[in-house]
Design a protein around this motif. Structure first.
Motif, PDB file in Angstrom:
ATOM      1  N   GLU A 418       0.892  -1.298  -0.004  1.00  0.00           N
ATOM      2  CA  GLU A 418      -0.079  -0.043  -0.035  1.00  0.00           C
ATOM      3  C   GLU A 418       0.816   1.391   0.007  1.00  0.00           C
ATOM      4  N   ILE A 419       1.988   1.302   0.763  1.00  0.00           N
ATOM      5  CA  ILE A 419       2.829   2.398   0.790  1.00  0.00           C
ATOM      6  C   ILE A 419       3.534   2.390  -0.641  1.00  0.00           C
ATOM      7  N   ARG A 420       3.913   1.522  -1.427  1.00  0.00           N
ATOM      8  CA  ARG A 420       4.483   1.384  -2.401  1.00  0.00           C
ATOM      9  C   ARG A 420       3.448   2.284  -3.464  1.00  0.00           C
ATOM     10  N   ALA A 421       2.445   1.972  -3.562  1.00  0.00           N
ATOM     11  CA  ALA A 421       1.314   2.428  -4.290  1.00  0.00           C
ATOM     12  C   ALA A 421       1.159   3.982  -4.251  1.00  0.00           C
ATOM     13  N   LEU A 422       1.093   4.121  -2.775  1.00  0.00           N
ATOM     14  CA  LEU A 422       0.984   5.780  -2.444  1.00  0.00           C
ATOM     15  C   LEU A 422       2.299   6.388  -3.104  1.00  0.00           C
ATOM     16  N   CYS A 423       3.357   5.828  -2.704  1.00  0.00           N
ATOM     17  CA  CYS A 423       4.629   6.682  -3.313  1.00  0.00           C
ATOM     18  C   CYS A 423       4.533   6.722  -4.869  1.00  0.00           C
ATOM     19  N   GLU A 424       4.203   5.851  -5.403  1.00  0.00           N
ATOM     20  CA  GLU A 424       4.151   6.000  -7.023  1.00  0.00           C
ATOM     21  C   GLU A 424       3.252   6.900  -7.685  1.00  0.00           C
ATOM     22  N   ARG A 425       2.313   7.520  -6.572  1.00  0.00           N
ATOM     23  CA  ARG A 425       1.381   8.611  -6.987  1.00  0.00           C
ATOM     24  C   ARG A 425       2.251   9.745  -6.799  1.00  0.00           C
ATOM     25  N   PHE A 426       3.286   9.872  -6.009  1.00  0.00           N
ATOM     26  CA  PHE A 426       4.097  11.097  -5.648  1.00  0.00           C
ATOM     27  C   PHE A 426       5.639  10.918  -5.877  1.00  0.00           C
TER      28      PHE A 426
END
Ligand SMILES: *Cc1c(COP(=O)(O)O)cnc(C)c1O
Length: 434
Positions: A418-426
């Motif tokens: 979930e953190i990785r997916a969040l980071c990919e957006r920023f």
């Protein structure tokens, strides 16, 4: 950036840098003292300036060939002065601890008394800890926060100062979530005839953006790091405000002239405690101070505080105890004792889920410094990536999920995804090793 040559010549180091860049890009960086310097700052750091010896100051060097680095250092000093409204600046300290060492060298003689903020209440090692040179060289006494409020009580500090009669009082902390009343501190310092020093290593960016009280008009000297909220290269900075009257009484040996405050501190840095300055760092500081003078920097700092308040509120809602009940700056300190988990276990479990925080003593902690009862969380780095309140509330929920299932590898893995997916957006930096 310039890494193609490095990739060919030394694939071992190159690959490790790539991995570290990837770790930074795909993890939640919530260490309160970290941030992401801009590409421009990193380019200045990785430049030919590292080749140059420049002992001394612009126009007064011990080496030839300084015509360009002189201009660079002048730019850095002028921008620092403009940013903080300072009379004088020294941009050469290699780090925050080095800036502090220069202050001690000039302001205190071995054996004299310091009154500083207790490390176990949020202070810093360089403010008199027995394992640091400051605690070994000087007689350190401490003030701390109140048990009930998690905040400083200025009447208690005054009492302590009357009792100790310190040569110098230090302000500044690594884990204090409230602002300081510098005017009150100055009043106390004047009463006991002490020098007053503020170490704004953590909050310099917020102070530059005028979102916290300004220590410059009230203190004799201010030190800071340049890489925390200030978002520059790793390094230190010393500033003097409008207190230019010389009460140190140091005299220039040849002319017999009484040296001014800034000159004295300059000599504290070099030749006092350092050799040649890191000119690539000085160049990068000039770039970072230039960035901090832009209007966007103030917007960034405002968002840092908004994000910290939103995240703190999310934790309180989930039943977490925050030291002092919340925050006025970029960080929060969570006392985990009511959740039945130590700081050490929390840090490790969160690390498994690609969330980086640090374990931290809470005031009146019942655990050792290696275990601790708390974690410290800061918003500067993820705010630099463009995240706002919803993302920080979301990260608070993910942190809670990990802490409530600290032993579960499955939870660690789901949260890491979930953190990785969040980071990919920023995205942090465009890829291929910067
Ligand atoms: C981080 C910090 C320092 C030390 O900075 P370094 O660059 O790591 O030497 C000093 N004082 C305070 C209050 C800090 O938070």
């Amino acid at each position: 950036m310039i890494n193609n040559r490095l990739a060919q010549q030394d694939p071992e180091v190159y690959t490790l840098i790539e991995k570290e860049t990837e770790r930074q890009n795909f993890g939640a960086e919530l260490i309160a003292s970290e941030n992401f310097a801009s590409r421009a700052v990193i380019e200045a750091l990785g430049s030919t300036l590292t080749n140059k010896y420049a002992e001394g100051l612009p126009g007064k060097r011990y080496y030839g060939g300084c015509k360009h680095v002189d201009v660079i250092e002048d730019l850095a000093r002028d921008r620092a002065k403009e940013l903080f409204g300072a009379e004088w600046a020294n941009v050469q300290p290699h780090s925050g601890a080095q800036a502090n060492a220069a202050v001690y060298l000039k302001f205190m003689k071995p054996g004299e008394k310091l009154l500083g903020f207790d490390l176990s209440h949020g202070g810093h090692l360089t403010h008199g800890s027995p394992v640091n040179f400051s605690g070994m060289t000087y007689e350190a006494h401490f003030y701390g926060v109140e048990k009930e409020t998690g905040r400083l009580d200025y009447n208690k500090i005054r009492e302590k100062a009357r009792e100790v009669k310190p040569k110098m009082i230090s302000i500044g902390a690594s884990a204090y979530t409230r602002d300081f009343d510098y005017e009150a501190f100055r009043d106390i310092a004047d009463e006991v005839d002490a020098l007053l020093w503020m170490d704004m290593a953590h909050t310099a960016g917020l102070i530059a953006a005028k979102l916290l009280n300004d220590p410059l008009p009230w203190t004799h000297v201010v030190t800071t790091t340049t890489h925390k909220t200030l978002r520059g290269p790793r390094g230190g900075l010393i500033l003097v405000g409008r207190n230019t009257e010389n009460t140190l009484g140091e005299v220039a040996p040849k002319s017999g002239r009484v040296k001014n405050w800034g000159e004295i501190l300059d000599s504290g840095v070099f030749p006092g405690i350092q050799g040649g300055p890191l000119m690539h760092g000085v160049g990068a500081k000039a770039v970072a101070f230039g960035e901090a003078l832009q209007p966007e920097f103030k917007e960034y700092q405002k968002q840092v505080i908004k994000n910290a308040k939103a995240m703190a509120a999310a934790f309180v809602e989930m039943g977490y105890n925050l030291v002092s009940g919340g925050t006025d700056n970029h960080l929060m300190l969570i006392d985990l004792r009511n959740k039945g988990i130590t700081g050490k276990t929390a840090e490790q479990a969160l690390g498994q889920a690609e969330i980086t925080v640090n374990k931290n003593m809470v005031p009146f902690d019942t655990e050792s410094p290696f275990v601790t009862s708390g974690i410290r969380i800061g918003t500067p780095a993820m705010t630099t990536r463009g995240m706002k309140e919803p993302e920080f509330e979301y990260m608070a929920k993910l942190i809670d999920k990990v802490l409530m299932n600290a032993e579960s590898e499955e939870t660690h893995n789901t949260v890491a995804a979930e953190i990785r997916a969040l980071c990919e957006r920023f995205p942090l930096y465009d890829f291929a090793a910067l």
